[in-house]
Motif scaffolding. Structure first.
Motif, PDB file in Angstrom:
ATOM      1  N   ASN A 133      -9.201  23.599 -45.713  1.00 15.86           N
ATOM      2  CA  ASN A 133     -10.322  22.723 -46.019  1.00 15.86           C
ATOM      3  C   ASN A 133     -11.449  22.929 -45.023  1.00 15.86           C
ATOM      4  O   ASN A 133     -12.632  23.023 -45.397  1.00 15.86           O
ATOM      5  N   HIS A 134     -11.091  23.026 -43.746  1.00 18.43           N
ATOM      6  CA  HIS A 134     -12.095  23.263 -42.704  1.00 18.43           C
ATOM      7  C   HIS A 134     -12.793  24.601 -42.912  1.00 18.43           C
ATOM      8  O   HIS A 134     -14.015  24.703 -42.784  1.00 18.43           O
ATOM      9  N   GLN A 135     -12.012  25.633 -43.235  1.00 22.12           N
ATOM     10  CA  GLN A 135     -12.593  26.966 -43.435  1.00 22.12           C
ATOM     11  C   GLN A 135     -13.527  26.982 -44.641  1.00 22.12           C
ATOM     12  O   GLN A 135     -14.629  27.539 -44.580  1.00 22.12           O
ATOM     13  N   VAL A 136     -13.088  26.366 -45.740  1.00 18.55           N
ATOM     14  CA  VAL A 136     -13.918  26.331 -46.945  1.00 18.55           C
ATOM     15  C   VAL A 136     -15.221  25.572 -46.680  1.00 18.55           C
ATOM     16  O   VAL A 136     -16.310  26.034 -47.046  1.00 18.55           O
ATOM     17  N   ARG A 137     -15.125  24.433 -46.046  1.00 16.42           N
ATOM     18  CA  ARG A 137     -16.331  23.630 -45.802  1.00 16.42           C
ATOM     19  C   ARG A 137     -17.284  24.335 -44.839  1.00 16.42           C
ATOM     20  O   ARG A 137     -18.506  24.235 -44.978  1.00 16.42           O
ATOM     21  N   SER A 138     -16.739  25.047 -43.873  1.00 14.67           N
ATOM     22  CA  SER A 138     -17.583  25.817 -42.966  1.00 14.67           C
ATOM     23  C   SER A 138     -18.340  26.915 -43.713  1.00 14.67           C
ATOM     24  O   SER A 138     -19.546  27.106 -43.516  1.00 14.67           O
ATOM     25  N   LEU A 139     -17.638  27.635 -44.575  1.00 16.62           N
ATOM     26  CA  LEU A 139     -18.289  28.679 -45.381  1.00 16.62           C
ATOM     27  C   LEU A 139     -19.339  28.072 -46.306  1.00 16.62           C
ATOM     28  O   LEU A 139     -20.436  28.626 -46.466  1.00 16.62           O
ATOM     29  N   GLN A 140     -19.035  26.936 -46.900  1.00 13.86           N
ATOM     30  CA  GLN A 140     -19.975  26.284 -47.804  1.00 13.86           C
ATOM     31  C   GLN A 140     -21.228  25.849 -47.056  1.00 13.86           C
ATOM     32  O   GLN A 140     -22.347  26.017 -47.567  1.00 13.86           O
ATOM     33  N   ARG A 141     -21.053  25.279 -45.870  1.00 12.01           N
ATOM     34  CA  ARG A 141     -22.219  24.835 -45.086  1.00 12.01           C
ATOM     35  C   ARG A 141     -23.123  26.016 -44.747  1.00 12.01           C
ATOM     36  O   ARG A 141     -24.360  25.918 -44.838  1.00 12.01           O
ATOM     37  N   ARG A 142     -22.520  27.121 -44.353  1.00 14.60           N
ATOM     38  CA  ARG A 142     -23.320  28.293 -43.993  1.00 14.60           C
ATOM     39  C   ARG A 142     -24.013  28.892 -45.219  1.00 14.60           C
ATOM     40  O   ARG A 142     -25.138  29.389 -45.129  1.00 14.60           O
ATOM     41  N   TYR A 143     -23.354  28.819 -46.359  1.00 16.17           N
ATOM     42  CA  TYR A 143     -23.967  29.293 -47.607  1.00 16.17           C
ATOM     43  C   TYR A 143     -25.170  28.423 -47.963  1.00 16.17           C
ATOM     44  O   TYR A 143     -26.237  28.930 -48.334  1.00 16.17           O
ATOM     45  N   VAL A 144     -25.023  27.125 -47.825  1.00 12.26           N
ATOM     46  CA  VAL A 144     -26.148  26.211 -48.070  1.00 12.26           C
ATOM     47  C   VAL A 144     -27.319  26.549 -47.155  1.00 12.26           C
ATOM     48  O   VAL A 144     -28.479  26.601 -47.591  1.00 12.26           O
ATOM     49  N   GLU A 145     -27.033  26.787 -45.888  1.00 17.71           N
ATOM     50  CA  GLU A 145     -28.114  27.057 -44.933  1.00 17.71           C
ATOM     51  C   GLU A 145     -28.838  28.362 -45.246  1.00 17.71           C
ATOM     52  O   GLU A 145     -30.026  28.504 -44.932  1.00 17.71           O
ATOM     53  N   GLN A 146     -28.153  29.329 -45.850  1.00 13.28           N
ATOM     54  CA  GLN A 146     -28.843  30.548 -46.293  1.00 13.28           C
ATOM     55  C   GLN A 146     -29.949  30.185 -47.282  1.00 13.28           C
ATOM     56  O   GLN A 146     -31.077  30.663 -47.177  1.00 13.28           O
ATOM     57  N   TRP A 147     -29.612  29.345 -48.233  1.00 10.94           N
ATOM     58  CA  TRP A 147     -30.591  28.907 -49.236  1.00 10.94           C
ATOM     59  C   TRP A 147     -31.702  28.081 -48.581  1.00 10.94           C
ATOM     60  O   TRP A 147     -32.881  28.241 -48.917  1.00 10.94           O
ATOM     61  N   VAL A 148     -31.313  27.186 -47.680  1.00  6.38           N
ATOM     62  CA  VAL A 148     -32.296  26.325 -47.016  1.00  6.38           C
ATOM     63  C   VAL A 148     -33.319  27.162 -46.262  1.00  6.38           C
ATOM     64  O   VAL A 148     -34.535  26.918 -46.340  1.00  6.38           O
ATOM     65  N   ASP A 149     -32.862  28.173 -45.529  1.00  5.27           N
ATOM     66  CA  ASP A 149     -33.779  29.038 -44.781  1.00  5.27           C
ATOM     67  C   ASP A 149     -34.786  29.712 -45.708  1.00  5.27           C
ATOM     68  O   ASP A 149     -35.983  29.784 -45.398  1.00  5.27           O
ATOM     69  N   VAL A 150     -34.315  30.210 -46.842  1.00  3.08           N
ATOM     70  CA  VAL A 150     -35.206  30.897 -47.781  1.00  3.08           C
ATOM     71  C   VAL A 150     -36.165  29.906 -48.427  1.00  3.08           C
ATOM     72  O   VAL A 150     -37.369  30.192 -48.587  1.00  3.08           O
TER      73      VAL A 150
END
Length: 208
Positions: A133-150
């Protein structure tokens, strides 16, 4: 005494065994996603999953230690795929508007080709072990931030308005909610579905 390296005939055999195991694992994960999307995590057994691809119950334990281990691997895999795919899109560079469009297209491609995985991820995330769960949520947060930066880069370039990072993050999460509901939508031809989802995602991200 030094152990001699494997002969050239042994190496291809090991490679073939590894490839066969990887192919069978992928087949089992696909069957598991299909069955869990239809019946839920609690409603499916390892034996059900093995039976769907002709693998006996005991043989399943050569691939997964438990049904929860299978779910862990399945949802970590799809989260890693989304994160890595998003990173690849961003790494290509280019104008922010084109990058955002490519991110939308990439995400929709995963949704359209792996709807069962998205359905399981949406419903059964709470059934993961704490570590997964921790690993999935960490990956999801970083994926969101990719979109946020763009999205923030596009906002700055366009000069229409300056979003806060918090608002940009809310827009991205809301867009994912819209897109990830697609497995529950009425049947619709794939080209049209891609076009509708893409237009709606862009409108949600760039709404005034």
């Amino acid at each position: 005494m030094t152990t001699p390296p494997p002969s050239s005939s042994e190496q291809p055999a090991r490679t073939r065994r590894g490839q066969a195991k990887a192919a069978r694992r992928a087949e089992l994960l696909e069957a598991a996603a299909r069955l869990m999307a239809a019946g839920g995590f609690a409603g499916v057994t390892l034996e059900d999953i093995g039976g769907a691809v002709g693998v006996s119950g005991p043989a399943m334990y050569r691939h997964f230690s438990s049904k929860t281990d299978l779910l862990d691997q399945m949802l970590v895999d799809i989260s890693q795929r989304l994160h890595d795919g998003g990173a690849e899109v961003v790494a290509r560079g280019g104008d922010p508007d084109q990058t955002l469009l490519e991110l939308i297209r990439f995400h929709i491609d995963v949704l359209v080709t792996k709807p069962d995985l998205i359905a399981v991820q949406d419903r059964d995330l709470s059934s993961l072990t704490p570590a997964a769960n921790h690993q999935v949520r960490s990956l999801q947060r970083r994926y969101v931030e990719q979109w946020v930066d763009v999205l923030l880069a596009l906002d700055e370039v366009s000069g229409d308005r300056l979003l806060s990072r918090e608002e940009a993050r809310v827009r991205v999460h809301a867009t994912f909610g819209l897109l990830n509901s697609s497995p529950r939508l009425p049947a619709y031809p794939e080209p049209g579905l891609r076009a509708v989802l893409g237009a709606m995602a862009w409108a949600a991200l760039r709404a005034e």
